[in-house]
Design a protein around this motif. Structure first.
Motif, PDB file in Angstrom:
ATOM      1  N   GLU A 188       1.161  -1.092   0.227  1.00 22.45           N
ATOM      2  CA  GLU A 188      -0.354  -0.229   0.194  1.00 22.45           C
ATOM      3  C   GLU A 188       1.078   1.234   0.025  1.00 22.45           C
ATOM      4  O   GLU A 188       0.714   2.294   0.075  1.00 22.45           O
ATOM      5  N   ASN A 189       1.548   1.007   0.429  1.00 21.90           N
ATOM      6  CA  ASN A 189       2.866   1.865   0.830  1.00 21.90           C
ATOM      7  C   ASN A 189       3.892   2.654  -0.784  1.00 21.90           C
ATOM      8  O   ASN A 189       4.847   3.280  -0.596  1.00 21.90           O
ATOM      9  N   ALA A 190       3.532   2.116  -1.960  1.00 20.48           N
ATOM     10  CA  ALA A 190       3.876   2.431  -3.373  1.00 20.48           C
ATOM     11  C   ALA A 190       4.313   3.247  -3.335  1.00 20.48           C
ATOM     12  O   ALA A 190       3.077   4.312  -3.477  1.00 20.48           O
ATOM     13  N   HIS A 191       5.502   3.958  -3.796  1.00 20.41           N
ATOM     14  CA  HIS A 191       5.609   5.423  -4.317  1.00 20.41           C
ATOM     15  C   HIS A 191       7.191   5.635  -4.503  1.00 20.41           C
ATOM     16  O   HIS A 191       8.257   4.873  -4.286  1.00 20.41           O
ATOM     17  N   VAL A 192       7.545   7.023  -5.445  1.00 16.11           N
ATOM     18  CA  VAL A 192       9.000   7.219  -6.084  1.00 16.11           C
ATOM     19  C   VAL A 192       9.401   7.943  -4.601  1.00 16.11           C
ATOM     20  O   VAL A 192       8.639   8.786  -4.362  1.00 16.11           O
ATOM     21  N   PRO A 193      10.405   7.390  -4.266  1.00 12.23           N
ATOM     22  CA  PRO A 193      11.369   7.965  -3.502  1.00 12.23           C
ATOM     23  C   PRO A 193      11.894   9.144  -3.717  1.00 12.23           C
ATOM     24  O   PRO A 193      12.197   9.517  -5.028  1.00 12.23           O
ATOM     25  N   THR A 194      12.176  10.107  -2.810  1.00 14.22           N
ATOM     26  CA  THR A 194      13.994  10.505  -2.766  1.00 14.22           C
ATOM     27  C   THR A 194      14.628  10.901  -3.424  1.00 14.22           C
ATOM     28  O   THR A 194      14.780   9.467  -3.101  1.00 14.22           O
TER      29      THR A 194
END
Ligand code: ADP
Ligand code: MG
Length: 344
Positions: A125-131
């Motif tokens: 659920e936490n899939a995202h593009v990191p910094t």
């Protein structure tokens, strides 16, 4: 469920009805994916026993290869802060194989990707593009040379390295299932089709084709219920890694689960999938991941140098096969009407 159904259609559509040969199929969920083992034998009871034994083998291996289960060896090792840990024989063997293929592929396959996999959270659920700063920090812990195999099942991870055997686990399990099937008497398992997610193992004789080879489809990356080629094999594994199984989209861009250990981003080499055909499924599994990271040109050169049978599908719908393909299977290109070109 939709995905499971799709894969079944693919396999059974191609292998056809097994006629009167007694068989037993077990479908189960393990290693975060749908699996199925169909065994053909001289009678249904022995086929069932063999199929259930295969399922049990995969389930027994799961704690040896998982890093998320808190009772697993990898979880303990990853949280040992650099201390030497004793692991099970299976875990040690899988790490050894992973290190071997990391060295062979110059680190394109790298089993110390856990910090990156966690960071991107693909399929969570936490899939995202990191910094970039987060990626740089995670990358500083990636490097298979930080795995120290000390013998006697003792392992040490240096420099904050954390193991993720997701790129090799299903291949390792397929080889274990093959080893088990080989031990069965001729009667119990004359043939079997083993499908562990994207890893397909074709064992022994295919009764639907009078004891001939098994026909395994190479999926269309745009619609994996259909195929763009077939490989006729026996006692071999057909393994595919692609950008279409596990991914998320952000701002119209797809972020998938095969990471380039140099950039820390999903490998972006213009490939949609790579399939490797090999008698050793662990090797095939590591290589599909590595070849996907290498990209078409470097991947083709690597395969030529190492005699690897591989099928590359590019985003512009070209399908490349290596010379070794003809020596391990009968390959048939079927993608023309779906807009694919046989680039050979
Ligand atoms: P699948 O798990 O869908 O069969 P792969 O065999 O290609 O696909 O493995 C992808 C998994 O391997 C990822 O989910 C991740 O856990 C891990 N991984 C990602 N990139 C790499 C890499 N460059 N080298 C080794 N393992 C990787
Ligand atoms: Mg793999």
């Amino acid at each position: 469920m939709k995905r499971l159904f799709a894969v079944f259609l693919l396999l059974f559509g191609l292998t056809g009805c097994a006629g009167r040969q007694p068989s037993y199929t077990t479908d189960f969920f393990a290693m975060d994916t749908f699996m199925s083992v169909s065994v053909y034998g001289s009678d249904e009871d022995s086929a069932q026993q063999a199929a259930v034994a295969c399922e049990q083998e995969v389930n027994a291996l799961e704690p040896a290869l998982s890093r998320t289960r808190e009772d697993s060896d990898l979880h303990r090792l990853n949280h040992a802060n650099g201390a030497v840990c004793e692991v099970s024989e299976d875990t040690y063997a899988a790490i050894e194989a992973a290190v071997q293929y990391a060295a062979l592929t110059g680190g394109a396959f790298d089993p110390t990707m856990a910090s990156l996999t966690d960071l991107w959270g693909i399929n969570t659920e936490n899939a995202h593009v990191p910094t970039q700063a987060e990626i740089d920090e995670a990358l500083s812990h990636v490097g298979y040379e930080n795995i120290k195999l000390l013998g006697n099942n003792q392992v040490q991870l240096l420099d904050g390295a954390q193991l993720d055997l997701g790129g090799i686990g299903k291949g390792f399990a397929t080889d274990a299932v093959f080893a088990l099937l080989t031990q069965q008497t001729e009667d119990a398992a004359t043939g079997a089709l083993v499908q562990l997610g994207g890893n397909i193992g074709a064992f022994g004789q295919n009764p639907a084709r009078n004891g001939g080879n098994w026909v395994v489809g190479v999926a269309d990356p745009d619609n994996n219920a259909e195929f763009v080629a077939t490989a006729e094999v026996r006692d071999a594994s057909v393994v595919t890694s692609g950008d279409y199984e596990r991914y998320f989209e952000q701002d119209g861009k797809r972020y998938h689960h095969i990471f380039d250990p140099e950039t820390g981003y999903p490998a972006d080499t213009g490939l949609r999938s790579v399939t490797v055909i090999d008698e050793n499924s662990t090797r095939a599994d590591a290589l599909t991941t590595a070849l996907f990271v290498m990209g078409l040109d470097d991947g083709l050169a690597f395969c030529a140098e190492n005699n690897i049978a591989a099928v590359f599908i590019t985003a512009d719908k070209q399908i490349y096969t290596t010379d070794a393909v003809a020596s391990v299977c009968t390959y048939t290109f079927l993608g023309a009407e779906k807009g694919y070109t046989d680039a050979q």
